[in-house]
Design a protein around this motif. Structure first.
Motif, PDB file in Angstrom:
ATOM      1  N   ALA A 168       0.897  -1.185  -0.025  1.00 57.31           N
ATOM      2  CA  ALA A 168      -0.038   0.039   0.005  1.00 57.31           C
ATOM      3  C   ALA A 168       0.794   1.215  -0.022  1.00 57.31           C
ATOM      4  CB  ALA A 168      -0.928   0.032   1.155  1.00 57.31           C
ATOM      5  N   GLU A 169       0.427   2.212  -0.887  1.00 57.85           N
ATOM      6  CA  GLU A 169       1.237   3.484  -0.810  1.00 57.85           C
ATOM      7  C   GLU A 169       0.928   4.411   0.366  1.00 57.85           C
ATOM      8  OE1 GLU A 169       1.927   7.101  -4.190  1.00 57.85           O
ATOM      9  OE2 GLU A 169       0.202   5.511  -4.372  1.00 57.85           O
ATOM     10  N   THR A 170      -0.286   4.532   1.007  1.00 59.00           N
ATOM     11  CA  THR A 170      -0.507   5.309   2.062  1.00 59.00           C
ATOM     12  C   THR A 170      -1.517   4.208   2.881  1.00 59.00           C
ATOM     13  OG1 THR A 170      -2.677   6.321   1.053  1.00 59.00           O
ATOM     14  CG2 THR A 170      -0.456   7.282   0.667  1.00 59.00           C
ATOM     15  N   GLY A 171      -1.686   4.925   4.260  1.00 60.56           N
ATOM     16  CA  GLY A 171      -2.662   4.060   5.326  1.00 60.56           C
ATOM     17  C   GLY A 171      -2.228   4.291   6.483  1.00 60.56           C
ATOM     18  N   LEU A 172      -2.954   3.762   7.436  1.00 62.37           N
ATOM     19  CA  LEU A 172      -2.613   4.110   8.865  1.00 62.37           C
ATOM     20  C   LEU A 172      -2.384   2.474   9.401  1.00 62.37           C
ATOM     21  CD1 LEU A 172      -5.036   6.377  10.419  1.00 62.37           C
ATOM     22  CD2 LEU A 172      -2.543   6.713  10.238  1.00 62.37           C
ATOM     23  N   ILE A 173      -1.379   2.446  10.278  1.00 58.88           N
ATOM     24  CA  ILE A 173      -1.086   1.043  11.180  1.00 58.88           C
ATOM     25  C   ILE A 173      -1.093   1.070  12.355  1.00 58.88           C
ATOM     26  CG2 ILE A 173       0.657  -0.615  11.446  1.00 58.88           C
ATOM     27  CD1 ILE A 173       1.564  -0.149   8.746  1.00 58.88           C
ATOM     28  N   LEU A 174      -1.856   0.113  13.287  1.00 56.01           N
ATOM     29  CA  LEU A 174      -1.790   0.290  14.661  1.00 56.01           C
ATOM     30  C   LEU A 174      -1.129  -0.749  15.223  1.00 56.01           C
ATOM     31  CD1 LEU A 174      -3.417   1.673  17.061  1.00 56.01           C
ATOM     32  CD2 LEU A 174      -5.025  -0.540  16.849  1.00 56.01           C
ATOM     33  N   THR A 175      -0.096  -0.445  16.028  1.00 53.98           N
ATOM     34  CA  THR A 175       0.690  -1.334  16.624  1.00 53.98           C
ATOM     35  C   THR A 175       0.757  -1.412  18.338  1.00 53.98           C
ATOM     36  OG1 THR A 175       2.736  -2.727  16.654  1.00 53.98           O
ATOM     37  CG2 THR A 175       2.699  -0.022  16.441  1.00 53.98           C
ATOM     38  N   GLN A 176       1.069  -2.042  18.993  1.00 55.57           N
ATOM     39  CA  GLN A 176       1.096  -1.950  20.385  1.00 55.57           C
ATOM     40  C   GLN A 176       2.461  -2.710  21.030  1.00 55.57           C
ATOM     41  OE1 GLN A 176       0.277  -4.357  23.155  1.00 55.57           O
ATOM     42  NE2 GLN A 176      -0.235  -6.001  21.769  1.00 55.57           N
ATOM     43  N   LYS A 177       2.624  -2.283  21.996  1.00 55.74           N
ATOM     44  CA  LYS A 177       3.936  -3.080  23.000  1.00 55.74           C
ATOM     45  C   LYS A 177       3.642  -2.816  24.350  1.00 55.74           C
ATOM     46  CE  LYS A 177       8.906  -2.940  23.200  1.00 55.74           C
ATOM     47  NZ  LYS A 177      10.245  -2.334  22.922  1.00 55.74           N
ATOM     48  N   ASP A 178       4.072  -3.842  24.963  1.00 57.07           N
ATOM     49  CA  ASP A 178       3.893  -3.917  26.515  1.00 57.07           C
ATOM     50  C   ASP A 178       5.145  -3.245  27.115  1.00 57.07           C
ATOM     51  OD1 ASP A 178       2.334  -4.430  28.617  1.00 57.07           O
ATOM     52  OD2 ASP A 178       2.898  -6.325  28.900  1.00 57.07           O
ATOM     53  N   TYR A 179       4.873  -2.564  28.168  1.00 54.31           N
ATOM     54  CA  TYR A 179       5.968  -2.143  29.190  1.00 54.31           C
ATOM     55  C   TYR A 179       5.868  -2.815  30.600  1.00 54.31           C
ATOM     56  CZ  TYR A 179       8.092   0.860  25.790  1.00 54.31           C
ATOM     57  OH  TYR A 179       8.931   1.327  24.835  1.00 54.31           O
ATOM     58  N   PRO A 180       5.956  -3.973  31.043  1.00 52.30           N
ATOM     59  CA  PRO A 180       5.640  -4.629  32.178  1.00 52.30           C
ATOM     60  C   PRO A 180       6.353  -3.872  33.386  1.00 52.30           C
ATOM     61  CG  PRO A 180       6.591  -6.346  30.713  1.00 52.30           C
ATOM     62  CD  PRO A 180       6.878  -4.945  29.966  1.00 52.30           C
ATOM     63  N   ALA A 181       7.420  -3.318  33.254  1.00 54.12           N
ATOM     64  CA  ALA A 181       8.251  -2.541  34.424  1.00 54.12           C
ATOM     65  C   ALA A 181       7.301  -1.407  34.900  1.00 54.12           C
ATOM     66  CB  ALA A 181       9.466  -2.298  34.006  1.00 54.12           C
ATOM     67  N   LYS A 182       6.721  -0.560  34.165  1.00 51.21           N
ATOM     68  CA  LYS A 182       6.025   0.651  34.120  1.00 51.21           C
ATOM     69  C   LYS A 182       4.572   0.227  34.319  1.00 51.21           C
ATOM     70  CE  LYS A 182       9.571   3.550  32.611  1.00 51.21           C
ATOM     71  NZ  LYS A 182       9.595   4.828  31.570  1.00 51.21           N
ATOM     72  N   ASN A 183       4.072  -0.942  34.017  1.00 49.54           N
ATOM     73  CA  ASN A 183       2.539  -1.372  33.972  1.00 49.54           C
ATOM     74  C   ASN A 183       1.924  -0.377  32.905  1.00 49.54           C
ATOM     75  OD1 ASN A 183       0.747  -3.273  35.078  1.00 49.54           O
ATOM     76  ND2 ASN A 183      -0.206  -1.613  36.011  1.00 49.54           N
ATOM     77  N   LYS A 184       2.509  -0.375  31.850  1.00 54.15           N
ATOM     78  CA  LYS A 184       1.753   0.486  30.849  1.00 54.15           C
ATOM     79  C   LYS A 184       1.707  -0.204  29.407  1.00 54.15           C
ATOM     80  CE  LYS A 184       2.170   4.378  33.247  1.00 54.15           C
ATOM     81  NZ  LYS A 184       0.929   5.450  33.352  1.00 54.15           N
ATOM     82  N   LEU A 185       1.000   0.241  28.727  1.00 58.11           N
ATOM     83  CA  LEU A 185       0.599  -0.402  27.432  1.00 58.11           C
ATOM     84  C   LEU A 185       0.810   0.746  26.317  1.00 58.11           C
ATOM     85  CD1 LEU A 185      -0.275  -2.725  25.562  1.00 58.11           C
ATOM     86  CD2 LEU A 185      -2.517  -1.723  25.804  1.00 58.11           C
ATOM     87  N   LEU A 186       1.779   0.500  25.400  1.00 56.81           N
ATOM     88  CA  LEU A 186       2.144   1.486  24.405  1.00 56.81           C
ATOM     89  C   LEU A 186       1.454   1.027  23.386  1.00 56.81           C
ATOM     90  CD1 LEU A 186       3.883   3.948  23.125  1.00 56.81           C
ATOM     91  CD2 LEU A 186       5.728   2.427  22.605  1.00 56.81           C
ATOM     92  N   VAL A 187       0.684   2.083  22.719  1.00 48.88           N
ATOM     93  CA  VAL A 187      -0.206   1.868  21.386  1.00 48.88           C
ATOM     94  C   VAL A 187       0.582   3.044  20.487  1.00 48.88           C
ATOM     95  CG1 VAL A 187      -2.161   2.012  20.198  1.00 48.88           C
ATOM     96  CG2 VAL A 187      -2.252   0.848  22.289  1.00 48.88           C
ATOM     97  N   VAL A 188       0.776   2.708  19.380  1.00 53.56           N
ATOM     98  CA  VAL A 188       1.285   3.515  18.292  1.00 53.56           C
ATOM     99  C   VAL A 188       0.644   3.408  16.890  1.00 53.56           C
ATOM    100  CG1 VAL A 188       3.634   4.062  17.049  1.00 53.56           C
ATOM    101  CG2 VAL A 188       3.780   2.949  19.065  1.00 53.56           C
ATOM    102  N   LEU A 189       0.361   4.705  16.771  1.00 54.63           N
ATOM    103  CA  LEU A 189      -0.605   4.776  15.352  1.00 54.63           C
ATOM    104  C   LEU A 189       0.420   5.552  14.432  1.00 54.63           C
ATOM    105  CD1 LEU A 189      -3.440   4.611  14.006  1.00 54.63           C
ATOM    106  CD2 LEU A 189      -3.683   7.130  14.792  1.00 54.63           C
ATOM    107  N   LYS A 190       0.683   4.961  13.402  1.00 54.20           N
ATOM    108  CA  LYS A 190       1.853   5.207  12.517  1.00 54.20           C
ATOM    109  C   LYS A 190       1.340   5.080  10.890  1.00 54.20           C
ATOM    110  CE  LYS A 190       4.154   0.987  12.312  1.00 54.20           C
ATOM    111  NZ  LYS A 190       5.609   0.182  12.535  1.00 54.20           N
ATOM    112  N   THR A 191       1.947   5.890  10.197  1.00 55.71           N
ATOM    113  CA  THR A 191       1.533   6.207   8.803  1.00 55.71           C
ATOM    114  C   THR A 191       3.251   6.497   8.161  1.00 55.71           C
ATOM    115  OG1 THR A 191       0.439   6.920   6.907  1.00 55.71           O
ATOM    116  CG2 THR A 191       1.229   8.466   8.896  1.00 55.71           C
ATOM    117  N   ASN A 192       3.309   6.345   6.591  1.00 58.39           N
ATOM    118  CA  ASN A 192       4.465   6.805   6.204  1.00 58.39           C
ATOM    119  C   ASN A 192       4.524   8.236   5.882  1.00 58.39           C
ATOM    120  OD1 ASN A 192       2.656   6.756   3.765  1.00 58.39           O
ATOM    121  ND2 ASN A 192       3.813   4.962   3.032  1.00 58.39           N
TER     122      ASN A 192
END
Length: 794
Positions: free
Chosen positions: A248-272
């Motif tokens: 795809a030439e354009t668009g939005l992607i949603l990804t996530q990563k866990d941070y157990p030490a800080k009890n946080k969930l990181l969600v990243v919305l990204k494009t090009n």
């Protein structure tokens, strides 16, 4: 269990405007409305999933409130429908649930031939919702007359299929894409590989990947727009090449990563870079939601950065699967993915061999939680009957939110699986959509068209006309269990008993009385009013698409049944029989056949009559016992047909019965003599039936079932009768080791963290398999498969 808090995040990346607040309020209302009605979800543990054709099938069910994450004590009626491999209904049961639990089983009979059967559990209330929260279990019945060929754990390599699941549904150019991959055979069995690669158009290796036991893996790929990529697997067992798909030439992607030490969930919305031009200064909402519990934040691409990170505090998220959605300014969903939240480890059960005595082993156990309700199945070490491990954790935490349920969920919660958290994330990555669609949530609250069933209803009518302002009533009772209830009769002569909890084959007596409790004689018609609701979404059969692979060199031949013979010593036979003395023989015609009952048999009278020339049964049109001479009824008598021939006249102690339902519970140990006169010449009344049956009770026997002023009703659409599980003998030790059951304990209820004990036979076992399922009153879930050593010299 974690206290679930509804949390509305106020951490916005820019200042809030009135429209943003309005969107937040809309989202909150969408979820509150859609999940306003409590939903229930069912999990059922079977004692195993492969049975020989002479065994009992046993199960224990658990019902959870999805809104409250505790046992759903309101549920009482659970419907079970059993299908064969041709998807034909074999049997139905109405199961009684109390405090969120139920149990039952099936005594296998000639209806259950060898093959696969599908057990479907649901409630009528579930029909109000678009999502399927029913429970399906596949079991297999094997015929001991045929050899059993063991199935191999090897997948069917030649039928391997690859599915790809890129985040956001697209592979976006010039960014690192995360792509879920799933490899399964034709039976949906996962295929594990270690040598998957991604090649570009020049056959250069750009990335590599592997899959786990369930066939799930992940590919990381920085893709170029006009490049063509190929996925390739090349090993001794599997050779596959397939194009990766369009970039795809354009668009939005949603990804996530866990941070157990800080009890946080990181969600990243990204494009090009090119996509950044089209989304610049546009507002998006990132919503994390499970049922009506939610957190949200607004995101705007106004800093010329292609990646927008958002942190969420996990302590405000619900245990299990949470759906992460990206919504535009008009609250349309752009993409979604899933994340799994696990606050603490699940409680475990300590098990050990306490003592051994004689031929038994005492297994001692203790839980880490209070008020636990457990079901425990114990199988031999070499058992092949536990091939499908469904975990209560998997049902309530995974399948409750997945569009396509997972069968072997214990893999994801097995404490011995050191990579289980990563395996869950790979499972969630390999999903196209969840069970709860955003468009359905936006469409408004569900329409409630199906009632929350509690018990059954008994409707009826009396023949005797009611006077104005009459206070006549109907009394209902069941003598053996001291069941008693009463209700009024309306001016249309109708009456109703609602929410009545009664089992199949119970004989109920109904009689009419006035306000002074004087019994009034009248004809009473009554029936069980229950529609046996079907499941609106239909059963989801766990069908296989090809034959499971078997190992021809690993076959078990069941030994033939042993014939027991005893060598008798030479004995002298003397005739010591005494002539039977019939007391009432003079009261009947010489044509009557006389039977003197010795009082040792507990056989029912109806069964006795069926062995002596009569067809007996229950007419499902009016729930009455019917008796007909087999010679007169043969034209209309067949399994499932009704008796239409004129019945005989039946007397109890010379009292003529007008209601054969009174005979339903009568057993031979209550009877002294029976006379059967198929000519009818023993009748003393002008009313002639097709023959005469005279029954004389034992002296002193209370004839409490035979009252001239009541009408009886045999329950045929009530709850299933109480089930008692019984093991069957096996012909030799090998047969037992593969197919036997050491113990089934469906009702291990603990008020505190006290010990419990289970006695099992030694049976030459060095180690046993223990399958434990259950929950607590607070909603903690327990699921374990343990191997427990029980000693060597048993």
């Amino acid at each position: 269990m974690k206290l679930i808090i509804r949390f509305f995040s106020l951490f916005f990346c820019i200042h809030s405007f009135s429209q943003e607040i309005s969107n937040q309020d809309k989202i909150t209302k969408y979820l509150a409305d859609y999940f306003s009605e409590d939903r229930e979800i069912i999990h059922v543990q079977f004692n195993k999933n492969i049975y020989t054709n002479d065994e009992d099938i046993a199960f224990k069910g658990y019902i959870l409130s999805k809104n409250n994450n505790i046992p759903n004590s309101a549920t009482t009626n659970v419907q079970l429908v059993i299908y064969n491999d041709e998807e034909q209904i074999v049997q139905k049961q109405l199961l009684f649930a109390q405090d969120g639990i139920f149990s039952g089983g099936i005594h296998l009979n000639e209806k259950f031939k060898s093959g696969k059967y599908y057990f479907h559990f649901y409630t009528n209330w579930m029909n109000n919702f678009k999502e399927d929260d029913s429970f399906n279990q596949t079991i297999k019945i094997i015929d001991k007359n045929n050899p059993y060929v063991f199935e191999t754990n090897e997948p069917n390599w030649v039928t391997a299929e690859i599915s790809l699941f890129p985040e956001g549904g697209i592979i976006l150019s010039d960014v690192v894409n995360t792509i879920g991959v799933k490899i399964t055979d034709c039976n949906k069995k996962g295929i594990e590989i270690t040598d998957g690669v991604i090649l570009d158009s020049k056959s250069d290796e750009i990335s590599n990947f592997h899959t786990n036991k369930m066939g799930n893996g992940v590919i990381y790929l920085r893709a170029k727009l006009n490049e063509k990529y190929t996925l390739k697997i090349n090993n001794d067992k599997l050779k596959i090449e397939r194009p990766l798909g369009k970039i795809a030439e354009t668009g939005l992607i949603l990804t996530q990563k866990d941070y157990p030490a800080k009890n946080k969930l990181l969600v990243v919305l990204k494009t090009n870079e090119k996509g950044l031009q089209s989304v610049q200064n546009k507002k998006f909402i990132v919503l994390i939601q499970q049922n009506e519990n939610l957190m949200l934040q607004e995101v705007t691409f106004n800093n010329n950065k292609t990646e927008q990170p958002i942190f969420f505090d996990k302590k405000f998220l619900s245990n299990g699967i949470n759906t992460v959605r990206v919504l535009d300014e008009d609250l349309n969903e752009i993409t979604e993915r899933f994340t799994y939240i696990e606050e603490n480890g699940n409680p475990s059960t300590l098990l050990q061999t306490k003592t051994t005595a004689n031929d038994s082993i005492i297994l001692s156990g203790k839980t880490e939680v209070d008020k636990a309700h457990l079901s425990i199945s114990i199988l031999p070490e070499k058992s092949v009957c536990n091939t499908q491990k469904k975990s209560i954790l998997g049902t309530f935490y995974l399948n409750a939110y997945l569009d396509k349920p997972v069968n072997d969920t214990y893999f994801y919660f097995n404490p011995d699986n050191k990579t289980r958290k990563q395996d869950i994330e790979l499972l969630l990555l390999a999903q196209n959509k969840g069970k709860y669609l955003w468009e359905n949530i936006k469409s408004g609250p569900p329409k409630i068209n199906y009632e929350f069933e509690k018990g059954v209803t008994i409707n009826g009518k009396v023949e005797r006309e009611q006077k104005p302002n009459s206070k006549n009533k109907i009394t209902l009772f069941e003598l053996k269990s001291n069941l008693f209830d009463e209700t009024i009769i309306d001016q249309n002569n109708d009456f109703k008993f609602e929410h009545f909890f009664v089992q199949d084959s119970t004989v109920l007596a109904l009689q009419m009385s006035n306000e002074k409790n004087n019994t009034l004689t009248t004809k009473i018609e009554a029936r069980i009013a229950r529609n046996e609701p079907r499941f609106a979404l239909g059963p989801s059969f766990e069908k296989t698409f090809c034959q499971a692979r078997k190992t021809s060199d690993n076959v078990f031949n069941f030994p033939p049944p042993k014939t027991k013979a005893t060598t008798l010593k030479e004995v002298e036979v003397k005739n010591t029989a005494q002539k039977e003395v019939f007391i009432h023989k003079a009261e009947v015609s010489p044509m009557a056949k006389a039977f003197k009952i010795d009082g040792k048999s507990h056989q029912t009278l109806l069964n006795f009559l069926s062995l002596n020339g009569y067809n007996t049964g229950i007419d499902p049109n009016n729930y009455t016992v019917r008796i007909a001479d087999r010679r007169d009824a043969y034209k209309g008598w067949a399994p499932g047909s009704y008796l239409t021939a004129t019945p005989p006249n039946v007397y109890i102690d010379n009292f003529l019965l007008y209601d054969f339902n009174d005979l339903y519970y009568l057993t031979l140990d209550q009877i002294d003599e029976i006379y059967i006169d198929r000519t009818g010449s023993s009748d003393v009344t002008a009313l002639r039936g097709h023959g005469t049956i005279k029954i004389f009770m034992k002296t002193g026997q209370k004839n409490e079932y035979f009252k001239s002023k009541h009408t009886s009703l045999i329950v045929t659409k009530g709850f299933a009768q109480n089930f008692t599980y019984k093991t069957v003998p096996f012909e030799d030790q090998d047969e037992f080791n593969y197919f036997g059951t050491l113990n089934w304990s469906p009702n291990v209820d603990l008020t505190d963290r006290s010990d419990f004990q289970i006695k099992i036979p030694k049976n030459q076992q060095k180690e046993i398999q223990v399958l434990i399922e259950g929950f607590t009153d607070d909603g903690y879930l327990i699921s374990e498969v343990k191997k427990v050593p029980v000693g060597v010299n048993n």
